[in-house]
Design a protein around this motif. Sequence first.
Motif, PDB file in Angstrom:
ATOM      1  N   LEU A 121       0.827  -1.209   0.000  1.00 11.06           N
ATOM      2  CA  LEU A 121       0.000   0.000   0.000  1.00 11.06           C
ATOM      3  C   LEU A 121       0.860   1.257   0.000  1.00 11.06           C
ATOM      4  O   LEU A 121       0.527   2.246  -0.650  1.00 11.06           O
ATOM      5  CB  LEU A 121      -0.947  -0.013   1.204  1.00 11.06           C
ATOM      6  CG  LEU A 121      -2.059  -1.057   1.147  1.00 11.06           C
ATOM      7  CD1 LEU A 121      -2.816  -1.100   2.473  1.00 11.06           C
ATOM      8  CD2 LEU A 121      -3.006  -0.791  -0.009  1.00 11.06           C
ATOM      9  N   GLU A 122       1.979   1.208   0.713  1.00 13.15           N
ATOM     10  CA  GLU A 122       2.891   2.355   0.725  1.00 13.15           C
ATOM     11  C   GLU A 122       3.483   2.585  -0.666  1.00 13.15           C
ATOM     12  O   GLU A 122       3.551   3.719  -1.143  1.00 13.15           O
ATOM     13  CB  GLU A 122       4.009   2.121   1.747  1.00 13.15           C
ATOM     14  CG  GLU A 122       4.940   3.301   1.905  1.00 13.15           C
ATOM     15  CD  GLU A 122       5.995   3.067   2.971  1.00 13.15           C
ATOM     16  OE1 GLU A 122       7.126   3.562   2.780  1.00 13.15           O
ATOM     17  OE2 GLU A 122       5.698   2.393   3.969  1.00 13.15           O
ATOM     18  N   GLN A 124       2.109   1.738  -3.441  1.00  7.48           N
ATOM     19  CA  GLN A 124       1.005   2.217  -4.270  1.00  7.48           C
ATOM     20  C   GLN A 124       0.798   3.721  -4.064  1.00  7.48           C
ATOM     21  O   GLN A 124       0.649   4.466  -5.031  1.00  7.48           O
ATOM     22  CB  GLN A 124      -0.263   1.448  -3.920  1.00  7.48           C
ATOM     23  CG  GLN A 124      -1.458   1.846  -4.758  1.00  7.48           C
ATOM     24  CD  GLN A 124      -2.711   1.085  -4.343  1.00  7.48           C
ATOM     25  OE1 GLN A 124      -2.851   0.678  -3.195  1.00  7.48           O
ATOM     26  NE2 GLN A 124      -3.607   0.904  -5.281  1.00  7.48           N
ATOM     27  N   ARG A 125       0.784   4.163  -2.806  1.00  4.52           N
ATOM     28  CA  ARG A 125       0.613   5.596  -2.523  1.00  4.52           C
ATOM     29  C   ARG A 125       1.747   6.412  -3.137  1.00  4.52           C
ATOM     30  O   ARG A 125       1.523   7.495  -3.673  1.00  4.52           O
ATOM     31  CB  ARG A 125       0.549   5.832  -1.011  1.00  4.52           C
ATOM     32  CG  ARG A 125      -0.786   5.458  -0.396  1.00  4.52           C
ATOM     33  CD  ARG A 125      -0.885   5.911   1.051  1.00  4.52           C
ATOM     34  NE  ARG A 125       0.081   5.268   1.928  1.00  4.52           N
ATOM     35  CZ  ARG A 125      -0.123   4.129   2.563  1.00  4.52           C
ATOM     36  NH1 ARG A 125      -1.247   3.487   2.434  1.00  4.52           N
ATOM     37  NH2 ARG A 125       0.814   3.623   3.339  1.00  4.52           N
ATOM     38  N   GLU A 126       2.983   5.900  -3.048  1.00  8.01           N
ATOM     39  CA  GLU A 126       4.123   6.601  -3.636  1.00  8.01           C
ATOM     40  C   GLU A 126       3.974   6.704  -5.152  1.00  8.01           C
ATOM     41  O   GLU A 126       4.253   7.749  -5.747  1.00  8.01           O
ATOM     42  CB  GLU A 126       5.423   5.883  -3.292  1.00  8.01           C
ATOM     43  CG  GLU A 126       5.832   6.024  -1.841  1.00  8.01           C
ATOM     44  CD  GLU A 126       7.000   5.129  -1.461  1.00  8.01           C
ATOM     45  OE1 GLU A 126       7.478   4.337  -2.315  1.00  8.01           O
ATOM     46  OE2 GLU A 126       7.437   5.204  -0.295  1.00  8.01           O
ATOM     47  N   ILE A 128       1.159   6.687  -6.887  1.00  3.87           N
ATOM     48  CA  ILE A 128       0.085   7.637  -7.191  1.00  3.87           C
ATOM     49  C   ILE A 128       0.580   9.066  -7.019  1.00  3.87           C
ATOM     50  O   ILE A 128       0.308   9.928  -7.864  1.00  3.87           O
ATOM     51  CB  ILE A 128      -1.152   7.363  -6.304  1.00  3.87           C
ATOM     52  CG1 ILE A 128      -1.818   6.056  -6.745  1.00  3.87           C
ATOM     53  CG2 ILE A 128      -2.144   8.521  -6.368  1.00  3.87           C
ATOM     54  CD1 ILE A 128      -2.914   5.560  -5.804  1.00  3.87           C
ATOM     55  N   ALA A 129       1.331   9.326  -5.947  1.00  2.00           N
ATOM     56  CA  ALA A 129       1.863  10.669  -5.715  1.00  2.00           C
ATOM     57  C   ALA A 129       2.792  11.078  -6.852  1.00  2.00           C
ATOM     58  O   ALA A 129       2.738  12.223  -7.333  1.00  2.00           O
ATOM     59  CB  ALA A 129       2.594  10.724  -4.374  1.00  2.00           C
TER      60      ALA A 129
END
Length: 186
Positions: A121-122, A124-126, A128-129
């Motif tokens: 998830l981390e 994935q967030r990176e 997306i950012a």
Amino acid sequence: MIVGYARTSTLDQEAGLGAQVRDLEALGCERIFQEQVSSIGPRKQLDAATDFVRAGDTLVVTKLDRLARSVTHLGTIIAELEKKGVALRIVNLGVDTSSSTGKLILNVLGGVAQFEREMMLERQREGIAKAKGEGRYKGRKPTARAKSEEIKALAAQGLSMNAIAAKLCIGKGSVHRALAAEKPAA
């Protein structure tokens, strides 16, 4: 009694559910509870399986991810089973909680699985950012805005916001926003 539990996330995964049921039958499960439901939704057959088992029984699953959402959820399930005197066997891990070693291994593996999920998830967030920073990530397309003309037409026919939302398969808030955008600010 050996009791099995099989789950897939979607209705499209018939083969996966069939394979789990086949494996559970081969392991000698006398009763198998099965469902096709997301891990985040209510899992009525899992609840039914944990209600059904009695002291001395073993609940069998083919994989850990078919059973629990997180380490906390796994702990809750294990505690409920232990309270009833029921063992848990996870086939692909070779873990059986009828022994203290099996309980230890299961807790360690559950922790590793949750750690891996959090890392995924981390990442994935990176990603997306980074995509947002490069202007490549737009998010999902707004569905209600595309239906604003239909919303206005249905409202003009006298339909309520609830009726419009139900007819167009959108939220009531989306209907409200589309109609509010129509009215000039006072």
